[in-house]
Design a protein around this motif. Structure first.
Motif, PDB file in Angstrom:
ATOM      1  N   MET A   1       0.851  -1.199   0.000  1.00 33.63           N
ATOM      2  CA  MET A   1       0.000   0.000   0.000  1.00 33.63           C
ATOM      3  C   MET A   1       0.881   1.242   0.000  1.00 33.63           C
ATOM      4  O   MET A   1       1.788   1.369   0.802  1.00 33.63           O
ATOM      5  N   THR A   2       0.634   2.143  -0.892  1.00 32.41           N
ATOM      6  CA  THR A   2       1.287   3.442  -0.884  1.00 32.41           C
ATOM      7  C   THR A   2       0.349   4.444  -0.237  1.00 32.41           C
ATOM      8  O   THR A   2      -0.783   4.627  -0.682  1.00 32.41           O
ATOM      9  N   VAL A   3       0.813   5.076   0.821  1.00 33.51           N
ATOM     10  CA  VAL A   3      -0.029   6.043   1.530  1.00 33.51           C
ATOM     11  C   VAL A   3       0.122   7.382   0.842  1.00 33.51           C
ATOM     12  O   VAL A   3       1.159   8.030   0.938  1.00 33.51           O
ATOM     13  N   THR A   4      -0.910   7.802   0.131  1.00 38.63           N
ATOM     14  CA  THR A   4      -0.877   9.066  -0.587  1.00 38.63           C
ATOM     15  C   THR A   4      -2.046   9.923  -0.146  1.00 38.63           C
ATOM     16  O   THR A   4      -3.077   9.413   0.298  1.00 38.63           O
ATOM     17  N   PRO A   5      -1.931  11.245  -0.245  1.00 45.83           N
ATOM     18  CA  PRO A   5      -3.015  12.121   0.187  1.00 45.83           C
ATOM     19  C   PRO A   5      -4.310  11.835  -0.565  1.00 45.83           C
ATOM     20  O   PRO A   5      -4.302  11.601  -1.767  1.00 45.83           O
ATOM     21  N   LEU A   6      -5.422  11.852   0.159  1.00 45.67           N
ATOM     22  CA  LEU A   6      -6.738  11.653  -0.428  1.00 45.67           C
ATOM     23  C   LEU A   6      -7.425  12.998  -0.598  1.00 45.67           C
ATOM     24  O   LEU A   6      -6.998  14.014  -0.077  1.00 45.67           O
ATOM     25  N   ALA A   7      -8.518  12.966  -1.329  1.00 46.20           N
ATOM     26  CA  ALA A   7      -9.283  14.200  -1.506  1.00 46.20           C
ATOM     27  C   ALA A   7      -9.854  14.654  -0.174  1.00 46.20           C
ATOM     28  O   ALA A   7     -10.129  13.859   0.715  1.00 46.20           O
ATOM     29  N   ALA A   8     -10.040  15.939  -0.046  1.00 47.14           N
ATOM     30  CA  ALA A   8     -10.619  16.472   1.181  1.00 47.14           C
ATOM     31  C   ALA A   8     -12.032  15.958   1.354  1.00 47.14           C
ATOM     32  O   ALA A   8     -12.740  15.691   0.397  1.00 47.14           O
ATOM     33  N   HIS A   9     -12.435  15.791   2.603  1.00 47.29           N
ATOM     34  CA  HIS A   9     -13.783  15.306   2.872  1.00 47.29           C
ATOM     35  C   HIS A   9     -14.340  16.058   4.055  1.00 47.29           C
ATOM     36  O   HIS A   9     -13.625  16.640   4.859  1.00 47.29           O
ATOM     37  N   ALA A  10     -15.668  16.035   4.169  1.00 48.59           N
ATOM     38  CA  ALA A  10     -16.314  16.681   5.306  1.00 48.59           C
ATOM     39  C   ALA A  10     -16.186  15.780   6.516  1.00 48.59           C
ATOM     40  O   ALA A  10     -16.596  14.638   6.497  1.00 48.59           O
ATOM     41  N   SER A  11     -15.572  16.277   7.593  1.00 44.69           N
ATOM     42  CA  SER A  11     -15.399  15.490   8.801  1.00 44.69           C
ATOM     43  C   SER A  11     -16.722  15.379   9.541  1.00 44.69           C
ATOM     44  O   SER A  11     -17.575  16.257   9.484  1.00 44.69           O
ATOM     45  N   ASP A  12     -16.880  14.235  10.257  1.00 42.93           N
ATOM     46  CA  ASP A  12     -18.082  14.092  11.068  1.00 42.93           C
ATOM     47  C   ASP A  12     -17.866  14.653  12.466  1.00 42.93           C
ATOM     48  O   ASP A  12     -18.731  14.575  13.312  1.00 42.93           O
ATOM     49  N   GLY A 183      -7.884  -4.434   3.782  1.00 39.28           N
ATOM     50  CA  GLY A 183      -7.013  -5.240   2.934  1.00 39.28           C
ATOM     51  C   GLY A 183      -5.743  -4.498   2.556  1.00 39.28           C
ATOM     52  O   GLY A 183      -4.645  -5.067   2.549  1.00 39.28           O
ATOM     53  N   ALA A 184      -5.877  -3.216   2.236  1.00 35.45           N
ATOM     54  CA  ALA A 184      -4.698  -2.412   1.895  1.00 35.45           C
ATOM     55  C   ALA A 184      -3.768  -2.282   3.098  1.00 35.45           C
ATOM     56  O   ALA A 184      -2.541  -2.377   2.973  1.00 35.45           O
ATOM     57  N   LEU A 185      -4.345  -2.086   4.276  1.00 36.87           N
ATOM     58  CA  LEU A 185      -3.536  -1.998   5.491  1.00 36.87           C
ATOM     59  C   LEU A 185      -2.881  -3.340   5.811  1.00 36.87           C
ATOM     60  O   LEU A 185      -1.729  -3.386   6.266  1.00 36.87           O
ATOM     61  N   GLU A 186      -3.599  -4.421   5.594  1.00 38.49           N
ATOM     62  CA  GLU A 186      -3.046  -5.763   5.810  1.00 38.49           C
ATOM     63  C   GLU A 186      -1.806  -5.991   4.960  1.00 38.49           C
ATOM     64  O   GLU A 186      -0.782  -6.489   5.441  1.00 38.49           O
ATOM     65  N   ARG A 187      -1.883  -5.630   3.701  1.00 39.23           N
ATOM     66  CA  ARG A 187      -0.732  -5.819   2.805  1.00 39.23           C
ATOM     67  C   ARG A 187       0.448  -4.958   3.255  1.00 39.23           C
ATOM     68  O   ARG A 187       1.600  -5.382   3.171  1.00 39.23           O
ATOM     69  N   ARG A 188       0.153  -3.762   3.726  1.00 32.87           N
ATOM     70  CA  ARG A 188       1.208  -2.876   4.203  1.00 32.87           C
ATOM     71  C   ARG A 188       1.902  -3.450   5.431  1.00 32.87           C
ATOM     72  O   ARG A 188       3.135  -3.490   5.528  1.00 32.87           O
ATOM     73  N   LEU A 189       1.117  -3.937   6.390  1.00 32.72           N
ATOM     74  CA  LEU A 189       1.662  -4.370   7.668  1.00 32.72           C
ATOM     75  C   LEU A 189       2.214  -5.790   7.626  1.00 32.72           C
ATOM     76  O   LEU A 189       2.861  -6.226   8.584  1.00 32.72           O
ATOM     77  N   ALA A 190       1.977  -6.506   6.542  1.00 30.98           N
ATOM     78  CA  ALA A 190       2.540  -7.851   6.408  1.00 30.98           C
ATOM     79  C   ALA A 190       4.058  -7.805   6.308  1.00 30.98           C
ATOM     80  O   ALA A 190       4.738  -8.796   6.610  1.00 30.98           O
ATOM     81  N   GLN A 228     -16.548 -11.643  10.824  1.00 34.49           N
ATOM     82  CA  GLN A 228     -15.566 -12.664  10.468  1.00 34.49           C
ATOM     83  C   GLN A 228     -14.670 -12.192   9.329  1.00 34.49           C
ATOM     84  O   GLN A 228     -13.450 -12.411   9.339  1.00 34.49           O
ATOM     85  N   ARG A 229     -15.241 -11.515   8.359  1.00 41.75           N
ATOM     86  CA  ARG A 229     -14.443 -10.999   7.236  1.00 41.75           C
ATOM     87  C   ARG A 229     -13.499  -9.889   7.703  1.00 41.75           C
ATOM     88  O   ARG A 229     -12.382  -9.763   7.209  1.00 41.75           O
ATOM     89  N   ILE A 230     -13.948  -9.088   8.635  1.00 42.41           N
ATOM     90  CA  ILE A 230     -13.095  -8.046   9.205  1.00 42.41           C
ATOM     91  C   ILE A 230     -11.942  -8.674   9.988  1.00 42.41           C
ATOM     92  O   ILE A 230     -10.797  -8.222   9.920  1.00 42.41           O
ATOM     93  N   ALA A 231     -12.241  -9.740  10.727  1.00 42.99           N
ATOM     94  CA  ALA A 231     -11.220 -10.402  11.540  1.00 42.99           C
ATOM     95  C   ALA A 231     -10.171 -11.112  10.693  1.00 42.99           C
ATOM     96  O   ALA A 231      -9.054 -11.369  11.164  1.00 42.99           O
ATOM     97  N   ASP A 232     -10.505 -11.410   9.444  1.00 45.62           N
ATOM     98  CA  ASP A 232      -9.619 -12.190   8.580  1.00 45.62           C
ATOM     99  C   ASP A 232      -8.510 -11.330   7.971  1.00 45.62           C
ATOM    100  O   ASP A 232      -8.320 -11.299   6.749  1.00 45.62           O
ATOM    101  N   HIS A 233      -7.803 -10.616   8.837  1.00 49.14           N
ATOM    102  CA  HIS A 233      -6.649  -9.789   8.441  1.00 49.14           C
ATOM    103  C   HIS A 233      -5.583  -9.988   9.515  1.00 49.14           C
ATOM    104  O   HIS A 233      -5.400  -9.133  10.382  1.00 49.14           O
ATOM    105  N   PRO A 234      -4.896 -11.112   9.487  1.00 48.34           N
ATOM    106  CA  PRO A 234      -4.019 -11.492  10.612  1.00 48.34           C
ATOM    107  C   PRO A 234      -2.904 -10.506  10.912  1.00 48.34           C
ATOM    108  O   PRO A 234      -2.606 -10.247  12.082  1.00 48.34           O
ATOM    109  N   ALA A 235      -2.273  -9.934   9.895  1.00 45.56           N
ATOM    110  CA  ALA A 235      -1.180  -8.994  10.145  1.00 45.56           C
ATOM    111  C   ALA A 235      -1.697  -7.725  10.811  1.00 45.56           C
ATOM    112  O   ALA A 235      -1.055  -7.160  11.701  1.00 45.56           O
ATOM    113  N   LEU A 236      -2.876  -7.274  10.394  1.00 51.92           N
ATOM    114  CA  LEU A 236      -3.464  -6.048  10.941  1.00 51.92           C
ATOM    115  C   LEU A 236      -3.803  -6.213  12.418  1.00 51.92           C
ATOM    116  O   LEU A 236      -3.474  -5.349  13.248  1.00 51.92           O
ATOM    117  N   TRP A 237      -4.423  -7.335  12.777  1.00 49.49           N
ATOM    118  CA  TRP A 237      -4.820  -7.529  14.163  1.00 49.49           C
ATOM    119  C   TRP A 237      -3.640  -7.924  15.040  1.00 49.49           C
ATOM    120  O   TRP A 237      -3.635  -7.634  16.243  1.00 49.49           O
TER     121      TRP A 237
END
Length: 287
Positions: A1-12, A183-190, A228-237
Protein backbone atom coordinates in the motif's frame (compact mmCIF):
# COMPACT_ATOMS: atom_id res chain seq x y z
CA UNK A 1 0.00 0.00 0.00
CA UNK A 2 1.29 3.44 -0.88
CA UNK A 3 -0.03 6.04 1.53
CA UNK A 4 -0.88 9.07 -0.59
CA UNK A 5 -3.02 12.12 0.19
CA UNK A 6 -6.74 11.65 -0.43
CA UNK A 7 -9.28 14.20 -1.51
CA UNK A 8 -10.62 16.47 1.18
CA UNK A 9 -13.78 15.31 2.87
CA UNK A 10 -16.31 16.68 5.31
CA UNK A 11 -15.40 15.49 8.80
CA UNK A 12 -18.08 14.09 11.07
CA UNK A 13 -16.45 15.87 13.99
CA UNK A 14 -18.48 18.85 15.22
CA UNK A 15 -16.90 22.23 14.59
CA UNK A 16 -14.57 23.03 17.51
CA UNK A 17 -15.79 25.76 19.85
CA UNK A 18 -12.20 26.91 20.38
CA UNK A 19 -9.21 26.48 18.10
CA UNK A 20 -6.22 28.31 19.53
CA UNK A 21 -2.69 27.01 18.93
CA UNK A 22 0.42 26.73 21.02
CA UNK A 23 3.12 28.71 19.22
CA UNK A 24 6.84 29.17 19.59
CA UNK A 25 6.95 32.49 21.45
CA UNK A 26 4.92 35.13 23.25
CA UNK A 27 3.74 36.75 20.02
CA UNK A 28 1.52 33.75 19.32
CA UNK A 29 -0.49 34.37 22.51
CA UNK A 30 0.09 30.84 23.78
CA UNK A 31 3.74 29.94 23.84
CA UNK A 32 5.22 26.60 24.89
CA UNK A 33 6.17 26.57 28.56
CA UNK A 34 6.05 23.51 30.82
CA UNK A 35 3.28 23.54 33.41
CA UNK A 36 1.16 26.20 31.75
CA UNK A 37 -1.38 23.94 30.01
CA UNK A 38 -3.72 21.18 31.12
CA UNK A 39 -5.64 18.47 29.26
CA UNK A 40 -9.22 17.49 30.13
CA UNK A 41 -10.27 14.30 28.40
CA UNK A 42 -12.03 10.96 28.55
CA UNK A 43 -10.18 7.96 27.11
CA UNK A 44 -13.53 6.32 26.31
CA UNK A 45 -13.83 8.92 23.54
CA UNK A 46 -11.73 8.26 20.41
CA UNK A 47 -10.32 11.79 20.34
CA UNK A 48 -9.52 11.61 24.04
CA UNK A 49 -7.80 8.25 23.56
CA UNK A 50 -5.68 9.62 20.69
CA UNK A 51 -4.57 12.56 22.83
CA UNK A 52 -3.85 10.35 25.86
CA UNK A 53 -1.71 7.98 23.77
CA UNK A 54 0.24 10.89 22.27
CA UNK A 55 0.71 12.42 25.71
CA UNK A 56 1.94 9.05 27.04
CA UNK A 57 4.31 8.37 24.16
CA UNK A 58 5.93 11.77 24.68
CA UNK A 59 6.13 11.41 28.47
CA UNK A 60 4.42 14.73 29.17
CA UNK A 61 2.91 14.05 32.61
CA UNK A 62 4.99 16.75 34.28
CA UNK A 63 4.91 19.12 31.30
CA UNK A 64 1.15 19.15 30.66
CA UNK A 65 -0.97 17.54 33.42
CA UNK A 66 -4.13 15.65 32.51
CA UNK A 67 -7.53 15.64 34.20
CA UNK A 68 -9.43 12.49 33.24
CA UNK A 69 -13.21 12.75 32.89
CA UNK A 70 -15.96 10.12 33.20
CA UNK A 71 -16.73 7.99 30.15
CA UNK A 72 -20.33 9.22 30.01
CA UNK A 73 -20.93 13.00 30.19
CA UNK A 74 -23.25 14.08 33.00
CA UNK A 75 -25.09 16.82 31.10
CA UNK A 76 -28.09 16.04 28.87
CA UNK A 77 -26.59 17.85 25.88
CA UNK A 78 -23.49 15.64 26.01
CA UNK A 79 -21.20 17.93 27.98
CA UNK A 80 -19.36 17.65 31.29
CA UNK A 81 -20.54 19.89 34.11
CA UNK A 82 -16.99 20.14 35.47
CA UNK A 83 -15.93 21.84 32.22
CA UNK A 84 -18.74 24.41 32.27
CA UNK A 85 -16.77 27.07 34.23
CA UNK A 86 -13.90 26.84 31.73
CA UNK A 87 -16.26 27.30 28.78
CA UNK A 88 -18.08 30.21 30.40
CA UNK A 89 -14.79 31.91 31.29
CA UNK A 90 -13.61 31.52 27.71
CA UNK A 91 -16.69 32.78 25.84
CA UNK A 92 -19.21 35.35 27.08
CA UNK A 93 -22.64 33.75 27.58
CA UNK A 94 -21.52 30.45 26.11
CA UNK A 95 -24.61 28.25 25.62
CA UNK A 96 -23.22 25.20 23.83
CA UNK A 97 -22.25 21.88 25.42
CA UNK A 98 -19.10 21.77 27.54
CA UNK A 99 -17.56 18.87 25.69
CA UNK A 100 -14.17 17.19 25.91
CA UNK A 101 -11.38 17.07 24.92
CA UNK A 102 -10.13 20.44 26.11
CA UNK A 103 -6.67 21.98 26.25
CA UNK A 104 -6.79 24.78 28.82
CA UNK A 105 -4.39 27.51 29.92
CA UNK A 106 -3.89 27.44 33.70
CA UNK A 107 -2.42 30.95 33.62
CA UNK A 108 -5.59 32.53 32.28
CA UNK A 109 -8.16 29.92 33.31
CA UNK A 110 -9.42 29.78 29.73
CA UNK A 111 -9.61 27.28 26.92
CA UNK A 112 -6.94 27.18 24.24
CA UNK A 113 -8.45 24.51 21.99
CA UNK A 114 -11.13 21.84 21.72
CA UNK A 115 -9.85 20.60 18.35
CA UNK A 116 -8.18 17.22 18.89
CA UNK A 117 -5.96 17.12 15.76
CA UNK A 118 -4.47 20.54 16.62
CA UNK A 119 -3.96 19.53 20.25
CA UNK A 120 -2.13 16.36 19.23
CA UNK A 121 0.14 18.20 16.80
CA UNK A 122 0.94 20.96 19.27
CA UNK A 123 1.83 18.48 22.02
CA UNK A 124 4.15 16.64 19.64
CA UNK A 125 5.74 19.69 18.00
CA UNK A 126 5.98 22.13 20.91
CA UNK A 127 6.73 19.75 23.78
CA UNK A 128 8.11 16.66 22.06
CA UNK A 129 11.72 17.89 22.09
CA UNK A 130 14.15 14.99 21.67
CA UNK A 131 11.48 12.44 22.52
CA UNK A 132 9.86 10.12 19.97
CA UNK A 133 9.21 11.95 16.68
CA UNK A 134 5.53 11.36 15.99
CA UNK A 135 5.61 13.72 12.98
CA UNK A 136 8.94 12.94 11.30
CA UNK A 137 10.25 15.31 8.68
CA UNK A 138 8.51 14.76 5.35
CA UNK A 139 5.77 12.51 6.79
CA UNK A 140 2.95 15.04 7.23
CA UNK A 141 1.18 14.21 3.95
CA UNK A 142 1.33 10.47 4.71
CA UNK A 143 -0.04 11.00 8.22
CA UNK A 144 -2.88 13.18 6.93
CA UNK A 145 -3.68 10.49 4.36
CA UNK A 146 -3.87 7.86 7.11
CA UNK A 147 -6.16 10.13 9.13
CA UNK A 148 -8.53 10.42 6.16
CA UNK A 149 -8.28 6.69 5.43
CA UNK A 150 -9.24 5.86 9.01
CA UNK A 151 -12.09 8.40 9.01
CA UNK A 152 -13.56 7.45 5.64
CA UNK A 153 -12.48 3.87 5.06
CA UNK A 154 -12.88 2.54 8.61
CA UNK A 155 -15.01 4.71 10.92
CA UNK A 156 -17.53 6.13 8.44
CA UNK A 157 -17.65 2.97 6.31
CA UNK A 158 -18.28 0.79 9.40
CA UNK A 159 -21.01 3.15 10.60
CA UNK A 160 -22.77 3.03 7.22
CA UNK A 161 -22.33 -0.74 6.91
CA UNK A 162 -24.03 -1.22 10.28
CA UNK A 163 -26.75 1.40 9.92
CA UNK A 164 -30.12 -0.14 10.77
CA UNK A 165 -31.92 2.42 8.62
CA UNK A 166 -29.64 2.13 5.60
CA UNK A 167 -30.54 0.51 2.31
CA UNK A 168 -29.02 -2.98 1.80
CA UNK A 169 -27.13 -1.80 -1.29
CA UNK A 170 -25.62 1.11 0.61
CA UNK A 171 -24.66 -1.11 3.53
CA UNK A 172 -23.01 -3.61 1.18
CA UNK A 173 -21.12 -0.84 -0.58
CA UNK A 174 -19.89 0.53 2.75
CA UNK A 175 -18.80 -2.92 3.91
CA UNK A 176 -16.89 -3.39 0.66
CA UNK A 177 -15.09 -0.08 1.21
CA UNK A 178 -14.26 -1.07 4.79
CA UNK A 179 -12.85 -4.43 3.70
CA UNK A 180 -10.85 -2.84 0.87
CA UNK A 181 -9.31 -0.40 3.35
CA UNK A 182 -8.45 -3.19 5.80
CA UNK A 183 -7.01 -5.24 2.93
CA UNK A 184 -4.70 -2.41 1.89
CA UNK A 185 -3.54 -2.00 5.49
CA UNK A 186 -3.05 -5.76 5.81
CA UNK A 187 -0.73 -5.82 2.81
CA UNK A 188 1.21 -2.88 4.20
CA UNK A 189 1.66 -4.37 7.67
CA UNK A 190 2.54 -7.85 6.41
CA UNK A 191 6.04 -6.57 5.66
CA UNK A 192 6.65 -4.03 8.41
CA UNK A 193 6.10 -3.38 12.12
CA UNK A 194 4.67 0.14 11.84
CA UNK A 195 2.55 1.88 9.27
CA UNK A 196 4.74 4.49 7.57
CA UNK A 197 8.15 4.50 9.30
CA UNK A 198 10.41 2.15 11.28
CA UNK A 199 9.10 3.48 14.59
CA UNK A 200 5.77 4.63 15.99
CA UNK A 201 4.34 7.78 14.41
CA UNK A 202 1.06 9.67 14.69
CA UNK A 203 -0.23 7.43 11.87
CA UNK A 204 0.00 4.41 14.18
CA UNK A 205 -1.90 6.26 16.91
CA UNK A 206 -4.65 7.08 14.42
CA UNK A 207 -4.93 3.56 13.04
CA UNK A 208 -4.81 1.81 16.42
CA UNK A 209 -7.65 3.93 17.82
CA UNK A 210 -9.68 3.27 14.65
CA UNK A 211 -9.18 -0.50 15.14
CA UNK A 212 -10.19 -0.25 18.79
CA UNK A 213 -13.40 1.54 17.74
CA UNK A 214 -14.04 -0.99 15.00
CA UNK A 215 -13.86 -3.93 17.41
CA UNK A 216 -15.35 -2.41 20.57
CA UNK A 217 -18.09 -0.23 19.05
CA UNK A 218 -18.80 -0.71 15.33
CA UNK A 219 -18.85 -4.54 15.42
CA UNK A 220 -22.00 -4.37 17.56
CA UNK A 221 -23.81 -3.04 14.49
CA UNK A 222 -22.57 -5.72 12.07
CA UNK A 223 -23.62 -9.32 11.54
CA UNK A 224 -21.37 -12.28 12.35
CA UNK A 225 -20.40 -12.82 8.71
CA UNK A 226 -19.16 -9.24 8.33
CA UNK A 227 -17.22 -9.42 11.60
CA UNK A 228 -15.57 -12.66 10.47
CA UNK A 229 -14.44 -11.00 7.24
CA UNK A 230 -13.09 -8.05 9.21
CA UNK A 231 -11.22 -10.40 11.54
CA UNK A 232 -9.62 -12.19 8.58
CA UNK A 233 -6.65 -9.79 8.44
CA UNK A 234 -4.02 -11.49 10.61
CA UNK A 235 -1.18 -8.99 10.15
CA UNK A 236 -3.46 -6.05 10.94
CA UNK A 237 -4.82 -7.53 14.16
CA UNK A 238 -1.36 -8.80 15.20
CA UNK A 239 -0.23 -5.17 14.84
CA UNK A 240 -3.16 -4.08 17.04
CA UNK A 241 -2.21 -6.66 19.69
CA UNK A 242 1.42 -5.60 19.60
CA UNK A 243 0.61 -1.93 20.16
CA UNK A 244 -1.89 -2.82 22.89
CA UNK A 245 1.03 -4.21 24.90
CA UNK A 246 2.73 -0.78 24.82
CA UNK A 247 1.91 1.15 28.03
CA UNK A 248 1.05 4.35 26.14
CA UNK A 249 -1.54 2.47 24.08
CA UNK A 250 -3.01 -0.35 26.17
CA UNK A 251 -2.44 1.49 29.42
CA UNK A 252 -5.02 4.09 28.38
CA UNK A 253 -7.61 1.65 27.04
CA UNK A 254 -10.74 1.93 29.20
CA UNK A 255 -12.85 -0.95 27.88
CA UNK A 256 -15.55 -0.54 30.51
CA UNK A 257 -15.76 3.15 29.73
CA UNK A 258 -16.01 2.52 25.99
CA UNK A 259 -18.87 0.10 26.63
CA UNK A 260 -20.72 2.55 28.89
CA UNK A 261 -20.26 5.36 26.39
CA UNK A 262 -21.53 3.19 23.55
CA UNK A 263 -24.65 2.09 25.40
CA UNK A 264 -25.37 5.66 26.51
CA UNK A 265 -25.28 6.83 22.89
CA UNK A 266 -26.82 3.86 21.10
CA UNK A 267 -30.00 2.02 22.07
CA UNK A 268 -32.11 -0.84 20.74
CA UNK A 269 -30.94 -3.73 18.58
CA UNK A 270 -27.85 -1.88 17.36
CA UNK A 271 -26.53 -1.81 20.93
CA UNK A 272 -27.09 -5.51 21.58
CA UNK A 273 -23.48 -6.47 21.02
CA UNK A 274 -24.19 -9.93 19.64
CA UNK A 275 -21.09 -10.10 17.43
CA UNK A 276 -18.04 -12.00 18.66
CA UNK A 277 -15.16 -9.77 19.71
CA UNK A 278 -12.14 -9.90 17.37
CA UNK A 279 -9.44 -9.28 20.00
CA UNK A 280 -9.36 -9.91 23.71
CA UNK A 281 -8.11 -6.39 24.34
CA UNK A 282 -7.98 -6.82 28.11
CA UNK A 283 -5.63 -9.79 27.78
CA UNK A 284 -3.20 -7.92 25.53
CA UNK A 285 -3.40 -4.43 27.04
CA UNK A 286 -0.56 -3.20 29.20
CA UNK A 287 -1.54 -2.98 32.90
Amino acid sequence: MTVTPLAAHASDRPAPAFRGRIGRDARSGHYAVPGRYRLHLSTACPDGLRIAITHGLLGLDAVCPTTFLPAVPDCPEGGHSVLRPLYEASAHRYTGPAVAPVLSDDWSGRIVSTHAPDIIRDLARRFGGDRLSLYPCGAEAEIEAVERMCAQGIDQAAQRAGSAGGEPVERDRALTKLLETLGALERRLAARSYLIRDDITAADVELWVALVQLDTVHRHHLDASAVQRIADHPALWAYARRLAAHPAFGGHLDLGGVERRHHARCHGLEAAGAAVQILDWAAHAAP
